[in-house]
Write an enzyme that holds these catalytic residues in place. Sequence first.
Site, PDB file in Angstrom:
ATOM      1  CD  GLU A 293      -2.655   1.457   2.487  1.00  0.00           C
ATOM      2  OE1 GLU A 293      -3.712   2.113   2.419  1.00  0.00           O
ATOM      3  OE2 GLU A 293      -2.194   1.016   3.558  1.00  0.00           O
TER       4      GLU A 293
ATOM      5  CD  GLU B  69       1.969   8.366   5.395  1.00  0.00           C
ATOM      6  OE1 GLU B  69       1.011   7.990   4.712  1.00  0.00           O
ATOM      7  OE2 GLU B  69       2.467   9.519   5.305  1.00  0.00           O
TER       8      GLU B  69
ATOM      9  CG  ASP C 266      -2.044  13.519  -1.022  1.00  0.00           C
ATOM     10  OD1 ASP C 266      -2.919  13.520  -0.144  1.00  0.00           O
ATOM     11  OD2 ASP C 266      -0.846  13.278  -0.792  1.00  0.00           O
TER      12      ASP C 266
ATOM     13  CE  LYS D 260      -4.238  25.236  -7.552  1.00  0.00           C
ATOM     14  NZ  LYS D 260      -3.519  25.634  -6.366  1.00  0.00           N
TER      15      LYS D 260
ATOM     16  CG  ASP E 115     -12.884  11.528  -1.384  1.00  0.00           C
ATOM     17  OD1 ASP E 115     -11.681  11.166  -1.440  1.00  0.00           O
ATOM     18  OD2 ASP E 115     -13.229  12.716  -1.288  1.00  0.00           O
TER      19      ASP E 115
ATOM     20  CB  THR F  11      -8.684   3.912   4.319  1.00  0.00           C
ATOM     21  OG1 THR F  11      -9.404   5.054   3.846  1.00  0.00           O
ATOM     22  CG2 THR F  11      -8.456   2.945   3.174  1.00  0.00           C
ATOM     23  CD  GLU F  12      -6.879   5.224   9.570  1.00  0.00           C
ATOM     24  OE1 GLU F  12      -6.557   4.964   8.388  1.00  0.00           O
ATOM     25  OE2 GLU F  12      -6.362   4.663  10.551  1.00  0.00           O
TER      26      GLU F  12
ATOM     27  CD  GLU G 151     -13.438   2.614   2.254  1.00  0.00           C
ATOM     28  OE1 GLU G 151     -12.221   2.330   2.174  1.00  0.00           O
ATOM     29  OE2 GLU G 151     -14.331   1.795   2.000  1.00  0.00           O
TER      30      GLU G 151
HETATM   31  N1  SAM Z   1      -4.560   5.897   2.808  1.00  0.00           N
HETATM   32  C1  SAM Z   1      -4.959   6.638   3.997  1.00  0.00           C
HETATM   33  C2  SAM Z   1      -6.458   6.661   4.112  1.00  0.00           C
HETATM   34  O1  SAM Z   1      -7.129   6.344   3.123  1.00  0.00           O
HETATM   35  O2  SAM Z   1      -6.963   6.967   5.202  1.00  0.00           O
HETATM   36  C3  SAM Z   1      -4.355   8.067   3.985  1.00  0.00           C
HETATM   37  C4  SAM Z   1      -4.823   8.955   2.863  1.00  0.00           C
HETATM   38  S1  SAM Z   1      -3.969  10.524   2.842  1.00  0.00           S
HETATM   39  C5  SAM Z   1      -4.956  11.548   1.850  1.00  0.00           C
HETATM   40  C6  SAM Z   1      -2.607  10.211   1.754  1.00  0.00           C
HETATM   41  C7  SAM Z   1      -1.378   9.697   2.504  1.00  0.00           C
HETATM   42  O3  SAM Z   1      -0.405   9.321   1.544  1.00  0.00           O
HETATM   43  C8  SAM Z   1      -0.739  10.734   3.409  1.00  0.00           C
HETATM   44  O4  SAM Z   1      -0.541  10.186   4.693  1.00  0.00           O
HETATM   45  C9  SAM Z   1       0.599  11.038   2.712  1.00  0.00           C
HETATM   46  O5  SAM Z   1       1.613  11.369   3.631  1.00  0.00           O
HETATM   47  C10 SAM Z   1       0.874   9.730   1.990  1.00  0.00           C
HETATM   48  N2  SAM Z   1       1.718   9.848   0.796  1.00  0.00           N
HETATM   49  C11 SAM Z   1       1.478  10.632  -0.278  1.00  0.00           C
HETATM   50  N3  SAM Z   1       2.456  10.483  -1.189  1.00  0.00           N
HETATM   51  C12 SAM Z   1       3.319   9.574  -0.681  1.00  0.00           C
HETATM   52  C13 SAM Z   1       4.547   9.024  -1.150  1.00  0.00           C
HETATM   53  N4  SAM Z   1       5.071   9.384  -2.319  1.00  0.00           N
HETATM   54  N5  SAM Z   1       5.193   8.127  -0.374  1.00  0.00           N
HETATM   55  C14 SAM Z   1       4.666   7.774   0.833  1.00  0.00           C
HETATM   56  N6  SAM Z   1       3.525   8.273   1.336  1.00  0.00           N
HETATM   57  C15 SAM Z   1       2.863   9.165   0.588  1.00  0.00           C
END
Ligand code: SAM
Length: 214
Positions: A45, A70, A119, A123, A155, A192-193, A195
């Site tokens: 993941e 992460e 994320d 843009k 989402d 997930t959190e 979600e």
């Molecule tokens: N997957 C979790 C959830 O659904 O609850 C967290 C979603 S959060 C919007 C996106 C997570 O991905 C963040 O904690 C961010 O730090 C991590 N992340 C984004 N790009 C990453 C990368 N290139 N390598 C490791 N983590 C990354």
Amino acid sequence: MRLRHKPWADDYLKENDQVVVQEPFEWKGNWKSLFEHKDQPLHLEIGSGKGQFIAGMGKQDEEINFVGIERVKSVIVGAVKKVVDAQTTNTRLVNEDAEDLRELFGPNEVDHIYLNFSDPWPKNRHEKRRLTYHTFLEQYQDVLIPGGEVTLKTDNRGLFEYSLMSFSQFGMIIEEVSVDLHADEDPLNVPTEYEEKFSAKGQPIYRCRVRFKT
Ligand code: SAM
């Protein structure tokens, strides 16, 4: 995600080395040997956040080995706690940026990749940062087994549509699409959190599972 400075996080990550992989780049090509059951498939993941998914998946399917990556230390500590509490031996975590997976994993080393609520980078000028941009798909193809799969949950309708287009332009096969995952009631879905948060607000959750051609 709110980021709080957690000065104890470094120590916590070192103390829990049964879960946190301390020198992850050294395991490239050898990840299976890190686990008790070495012949199991390896699922990865990217962006595990606070770890509800990876900890839950590890508990749900003990015949798979899981690695969650992460990059934010103050966030991954939450994931470490959940995996420790789950008392599984098939789930490991990595506190690194998954910018280039080929530095962490060898060719054909991974069986499945999960992208959960990545994320969206809405843009246009940030398109290259989306985890489904073609340069990321090239990396996934390199580390995955032939015919390896990617599952995306989000989402964000914009990211979902963009990703489906990017997958199909890359020649991937779309195996499954849901535009309202919770209405479809998949009993094996581990939320997930993010979600749970978005679903509680009434937003539909999108999911697709896609596969690289062999
Ligand atoms: N997957 C979790 C959830 O659904 O609850 C967290 C979603 S959060 C919007 C996106 C997570 O991905 C963040 O904690 C961010 O730090 C991590 N992340 C984004 N790009 C990453 C990368 N290139 N390598 C490791 N983590 C990354």
